[in-house]
Design a protein around this motif. Structure first.
Motif, short mmCIF file in Angstrom:
data_model
loop_
_atom_site.label_atom_id
_atom_site.label_comp_id
_atom_site.label_asym_id
_atom_site.label_seq_id
_atom_site.Cartn_x
_atom_site.Cartn_y
_atom_site.Cartn_z
N GLU A 146 -7.98 11.42 35.30
CA GLU A 146 -7.68 12.55 34.44
C GLU A 146 -6.22 12.56 34.00
N GLY A 147 -5.49 11.53 34.40
CA GLY A 147 -4.10 11.39 33.95
C GLY A 147 -3.07 11.91 34.93
N ASN A 148 -3.47 12.19 36.16
CA ASN A 148 -2.53 12.70 37.16
C ASN A 148 -1.93 11.58 37.99
N LYS A 149 -0.74 11.84 38.49
CA LYS A 149 -0.07 10.94 39.41
C LYS A 149 -0.33 11.45 40.82
N VAL A 150 -0.97 10.62 41.67
CA VAL A 150 -1.49 11.09 42.95
C VAL A 150 -0.87 10.30 44.11
N LEU A 151 -0.47 11.02 45.14
CA LEU A 151 0.08 10.43 46.36
C LEU A 151 -0.79 10.86 47.53
N LEU A 152 -1.04 9.94 48.46
CA LEU A 152 -1.84 10.23 49.65
C LEU A 152 -0.94 10.23 50.88
N ALA A 153 -1.28 11.08 51.86
CA ALA A 153 -0.54 11.14 53.11
C ALA A 153 -1.50 10.98 54.28
N ALA A 154 -1.22 10.01 55.16
CA ALA A 154 -2.09 9.71 56.30
C ALA A 154 -1.70 10.60 57.49
N ALA A 167 -8.24 6.25 65.75
CA ALA A 167 -7.99 4.82 65.57
C ALA A 167 -8.55 4.34 64.23
N GLY A 168 -7.74 3.70 63.45
CA GLY A 168 -8.18 3.16 62.17
C GLY A 168 -8.10 4.11 61.01
N ALA A 169 -7.74 5.40 61.25
CA ALA A 169 -7.71 6.39 60.16
C ALA A 169 -6.67 6.03 59.10
N ILE A 170 -5.51 5.57 59.57
CA ILE A 170 -4.42 5.23 58.63
C ILE A 170 -4.85 4.05 57.76
N GLN A 171 -5.42 3.03 58.41
CA GLN A 171 -5.86 1.84 57.66
C GLN A 171 -6.96 2.18 56.67
N GLY A 198 2.74 7.07 58.99
CA GLY A 198 3.62 6.94 60.14
C GLY A 198 2.99 6.00 61.14
N ASN A 199 3.37 6.15 62.38
CA ASN A 199 2.80 5.32 63.44
C ASN A 199 1.54 5.97 64.00
N GLU A 200 0.59 5.13 64.40
CA GLU A 200 -0.61 5.65 65.03
C GLU A 200 -0.23 6.38 66.32
N ASP A 243 3.73 11.82 65.13
CA ASP A 243 3.72 13.22 64.71
C ASP A 243 3.24 13.30 63.25
N PRO A 244 2.07 13.93 63.00
CA PRO A 244 1.57 14.01 61.62
C PRO A 244 2.47 14.84 60.71
N SER A 245 3.19 15.80 61.28
CA SER A 245 4.05 16.64 60.44
C SER A 245 5.21 15.85 59.85
N SER A 246 5.67 14.82 60.57
CA SER A 246 6.74 13.98 60.01
C SER A 246 6.22 13.18 58.82
N VAL A 247 4.92 12.81 58.88
CA VAL A 247 4.30 12.12 57.75
C VAL A 247 4.25 13.07 56.55
#
Length: 334
Positions: free
Chosen positions: A157-165, A171-175, A191-193, A196-200
């Motif tokens: 739709e023309g949007n610029k999209v960023l994802l955050a893990a 296990a494997g969620a980030i990948q 971040g690292n498996e 802290d998800p909040s730092s991500v």
């Protein structure tokens, strides 16, 4: 024209729901038609079996009707609401024949569903800054896949999209999110498996603002079994979002697996007790006969269904259209 009137007109042969005006609408109708086939067959078969043996409207009929609705996974509370309203409507309209009773049943369902109805579909879009969407839900419901498919839609739709893990625990969620990011062309902040998800979230917000992204879609851990930790984690994320954007998440979407039927409603209630949900996503609707749970959720929770999954293809995540849903549910009864 409202949903009630459009369904009602289908009985006269004037069927505006299927008289699509362009190719895109026709494609959407086809997806609803195919994606709801199992639910429709279950619901219509049960209703048609009931009405095939119809003799008269009495208490036995209403008891059989309640069993039919519950068998169609409409849920106990919604079933009682429908049958209670139906008693009054049958009396008011003096319905006696199977076709008249069928018409009143459908009109009653539509009327109950539509009360207080607002715009159920679509995401907010905040102008001038990234729109932040949190995705929550237990493991295995298709949360990461939903994020990937929605990112693909928004990008097209023309949007610029960023994802955050933000799910750093499974296990494997980030990948998994990275694979989706590569597939749809959306960068992933990670971040690292076990970290802290909040730092991500903080790093993702900074990138989203600095590089003028339209949407930031944040995956989160599905840990409903520990409500306290889940609440604290999401509160911390929202504090960071609020500090950076002067508001919390613009949307918090709860992803549910439609194949679990009434268990999806139970999950929705549990999450609703813990966090402020702005919308629901029902995945795997095409793989179940339990799609009647949407009626339960609509009746018991004041949370809109925003998207439904109608297949495995990239474009099979569809904005929820109550008109197409109700029509797809009952069209074999018309």
């Amino acid at each position: 024209m409202g949903l009630f009137d459009r369904i009602k007109r289908a009985f006269t042969g004037e069927d505006p729901i299927v008289q699509q005006q362009d190719e895109k609408e026709g494609i959407v109708l086809d997806k609803y038609d195919k994606g709801m086939a199992k639910t429709r067959n279950n619901f219509s078969n049960l209703m048609n079996e009931l009405l095939a043996d119809f003799r008269t409207i009495d208490e036995d009929f209403f008891e059989d009707l309640e069993e039919t609705f519950i068998g169609a996974d409409v849920g106990f509370e919604m079933t009682l609401a429908i049958t209670d309203a139906l008693r009054e409507e049958v009396r008011m309209q003096n319905a006696k024949s199977p076709d008249e009773v069928k018409r009143v049943i459908i009109e009653t369902m539509v009327d109950i569903y539509e009360k207080g109805q607002g715009n159920l579909s679509g995401l907010k879009k905040v102008e001038g800054r990234p729109t932040v969407v949190l995705f929550v839900g237990v493991n295995g419901v298709g949360k990461t896949t939903t994020i990937g498919k929605l990112a693909w839609q928004l990008i097209n739709e023309g949007n610029k999209v960023l994802l955050a893990a933000g799910d750093t625990f499974r296990a494997g969620a980030i990948q998994q999110l990275e694979i989706w990011g590569e597939r749809v062309g959306a960068p992933v902040v990670k971040g690292n498996e076990g970290g802290d998800p909040s730092s991500v979230v903080f790093d993702a917000l900074k990138k989203a603002k600095d590089e003028s992204y339209d949407y930031l879609l944040i995956d989160t851990a599905g840990r409903l079994q520990n409500k306290v930790n889940l609440m604290k984690e999401l509160e911390k994320m929202n504090r960071i979002i609020q500090r950076e954007l002067e508001s919390g998440a613009d949307e918090t979407l709860l992803v549910l697996d439609a194949t679990t039927g009434q268990n999806a409603l139970i999950q929705a209630k549990q999450f609703d007790e813990t966090i402020d949900i702005s919308g629901l996503v029902l995945t795997k609707l095409d793989g179940t006969a339990k799609g009647g749970v949407i009626l339960s959720i609509r009746h018991e929770l004041d949370i809109p269904v925003k998207y439904i999954g109608l297949g495995e293809k990239m474009d099979d995540l569809q904005a929820f259209d109550p008109e197409q849903y109700i029509y797809g549910l009952i069209k074999d009864m018309l």
